[in-house]
Write a protein that holds these residues in place. Structure first.
Motif, PDB file in Angstrom:
ATOM      1  N   LEU A 183       0.911  -1.110   0.045  1.00 27.54           N
ATOM      2  CA  LEU A 183       0.037  -0.013  -0.118  1.00 27.54           C
ATOM      3  C   LEU A 183       0.917   1.140   0.199  1.00 27.54           C
ATOM      4  N   SER A 184       2.071   1.181   0.734  1.00 24.50           N
ATOM      5  CA  SER A 184       2.864   2.459   0.913  1.00 24.50           C
ATOM      6  C   SER A 184       3.493   2.542  -0.726  1.00 24.50           C
TER       7      SER A 184
ATOM      8  N   ALA B  45      10.995   7.989   0.620  1.00 30.40           N
ATOM      9  CA  ALA B  45      11.901   7.492   1.757  1.00 30.40           C
ATOM     10  C   ALA B  45      11.020   7.751   3.103  1.00 30.40           C
ATOM     11  N   ALA B  46      10.455   8.987   2.976  1.00 28.43           N
ATOM     12  CA  ALA B  46       9.633   9.214   4.619  1.00 28.43           C
ATOM     13  C   ALA B  46       8.647   8.262   4.737  1.00 28.43           C
ATOM     14  N   LEU B  47       8.030   8.058   3.637  1.00 32.47           N
ATOM     15  CA  LEU B  47       6.685   6.911   3.808  1.00 32.47           C
ATOM     16  C   LEU B  47       7.308   5.764   4.092  1.00 32.47           C
TER      17      LEU B  47
ATOM     18  N   PHE C 284       8.809   1.877  11.076  1.00 37.21           N
ATOM     19  CA  PHE C 284       8.710   2.233  12.494  1.00 37.21           C
ATOM     20  C   PHE C 284       7.438   1.479  13.151  1.00 37.21           C
ATOM     21  N   ASN C 285       6.498   1.670  12.275  1.00 32.94           N
ATOM     22  CA  ASN C 285       4.999   1.288  12.809  1.00 32.94           C
ATOM     23  C   ASN C 285       5.107  -0.259  12.825  1.00 32.94           C
TER      24      ASN C 285
ATOM     25  N   ALA D 128      13.128  -0.072   6.151  1.00 28.81           N
ATOM     26  CA  ALA D 128      14.043   0.868   6.384  1.00 28.81           C
ATOM     27  C   ALA D 128      15.331   1.020   5.453  1.00 28.81           C
ATOM     28  N   HIS D 129      15.733   0.016   4.927  1.00 34.83           N
ATOM     29  CA  HIS D 129      17.124   0.017   4.067  1.00 34.83           C
ATOM     30  C   HIS D 129      16.647   0.400   2.862  1.00 34.83           C
ATOM     31  N   ALA D 130      15.578   0.378   2.357  1.00 35.38           N
ATOM     32  CA  ALA D 130      14.933   1.029   1.232  1.00 35.38           C
ATOM     33  C   ALA D 130      14.953   2.543   1.051  1.00 35.38           C
TER      34      ALA D 130
END
Length: 295
Positions: free
Chosen positions: A50-51, A90-92, A98-99, A196-198
């Motif tokens: 979805l992201s 990247a922010a998404l 994190f979630n 996170a790595h992506a």
């Protein structure tokens, strides 16, 4: 024949719209079936997909700004907006990572009694959606390289992370099927790390452009072209910056101290034309002419 600026960005927008549709279809399938079977890792992978769709929307917005023409406040154009908006992708990724990390960690240390139901359909769904993601990644990366688009290449990296996480989910389904349900939150944590790595990879690539890292590392390629122009004695202080499809070059060139200014000016134009012809990604060249004293 090269497409116009508008045509170039319309091609990028078309790719983003197609991948948006495919990403959301695969995301909804994984989320709904993951919730139905209470399989956390499948649902997590679905939200990751979805992201991917959300990043497509960010890309479409970025393309809208990047395709604007040169104006008084932006004499170098708006192309870096595409790079800037790739940071939004990247922010998404970091928010989602994190979630998922928080959710996976909580269920790892505070296990719940609900056991995921894994059946043959679960494997079919994961394999089918992963096949779609493989095609999307290949298609988007190919078009990104062809169109020299930061947004498309970054989005392809996003999809690549989705493929790795899908593989992790399939492994999780197998382990759950044989009775180790505790593996499910562990795989969720692994998924968060992939995501996170992506995001880190996208930031690293985009910041290189925004912070004016050298766009062409091998300046010998440039000096060889310049030294091949009649009247040029030496060249030095060669600097490059910009996006892969929008490179700016400046340099110092030495000519004979007795050369007339008109001829020296023609040499600077010849340098610009030769560089743009041999390295099409170069869009602007600034040449500082210096006299070279006779030794």
């Amino acid at each position: 024949m090269e497409p116009s600026i508008e045509g170039h960005y319309n091609n990028i927008r078309r790719v983003l719209l197609l991948t948006l549709a495919l990403n959301w279809i695969t995301a909804l399938v994984k989320i709904l079936y993951g919730l139905f079977t209470r399989c956390e890792s499948m649902s997590a992978d679905g939200f990751h997909s979805l992201s991917d769709g959300a990043s497509n929307i960010v890309g479409i917005i970025g393309i809208h700004f990047a395709c604007q023409p040169v104006d008084k406040n932006h004499p170098y154009g708006h192309k870096k907006y595409e790079t800037f908006f790739s940071l939004g992708i990247a922010a998404l990724l970091f928010i989602l990572a994190f979630n998922l990390l928080k959710e996976g960690t909580h269920h790892l240390f505070f296990p719940h009694t609900i056991v995921a139901r894994v059946d043959f359909k679960s494997f079919i769904i994961m394999l089918a959606t992963m096949s779609v993601n493989l095609w999307v990644m290949h298609y988007e990366h190919k078009e990104g390289v062809k169109l020299r688009s930061d947004i498309l290449v970054s989005d392809a990296m996003h999809t690549k992370a989705d493929i790795f996480t899908s593989i992790s989910v399939i492994i999780s389904l197998i382990v759950i099927k044989i009775g180790f349900s505790l593996i499910d939150p562990i795989v969720t944590i692994v998924i968060s790390l992939f995501i996170a790595h992506a995001g880190y990879d996208i930031i690293k690539k985009s910041s290189a452009v925004l912070c004016d890292t050298a766009a062409i590392l091998d300046v010998k390629q440039i000096s060889d072209i310049v030294l091949g122009i009649k009247g040029v004695r030496t060249c030095h202080k060669i600097r490059t910056r910009g996006r892969p499809d929008d490179i700016y070059v400046d340099m110092h060139v030495q000519v004979s101290s007795g050369m007339h200014v008109d001829y020296a000016h023609k040499i600077s134009y010849s340098i610009e034309e030769a560089l743009k012809k041999n390295i099409p990604q170069i869009t602007d060249v600034v040449v500082h002419i210096e006299p070279k004293e006779k030794s």
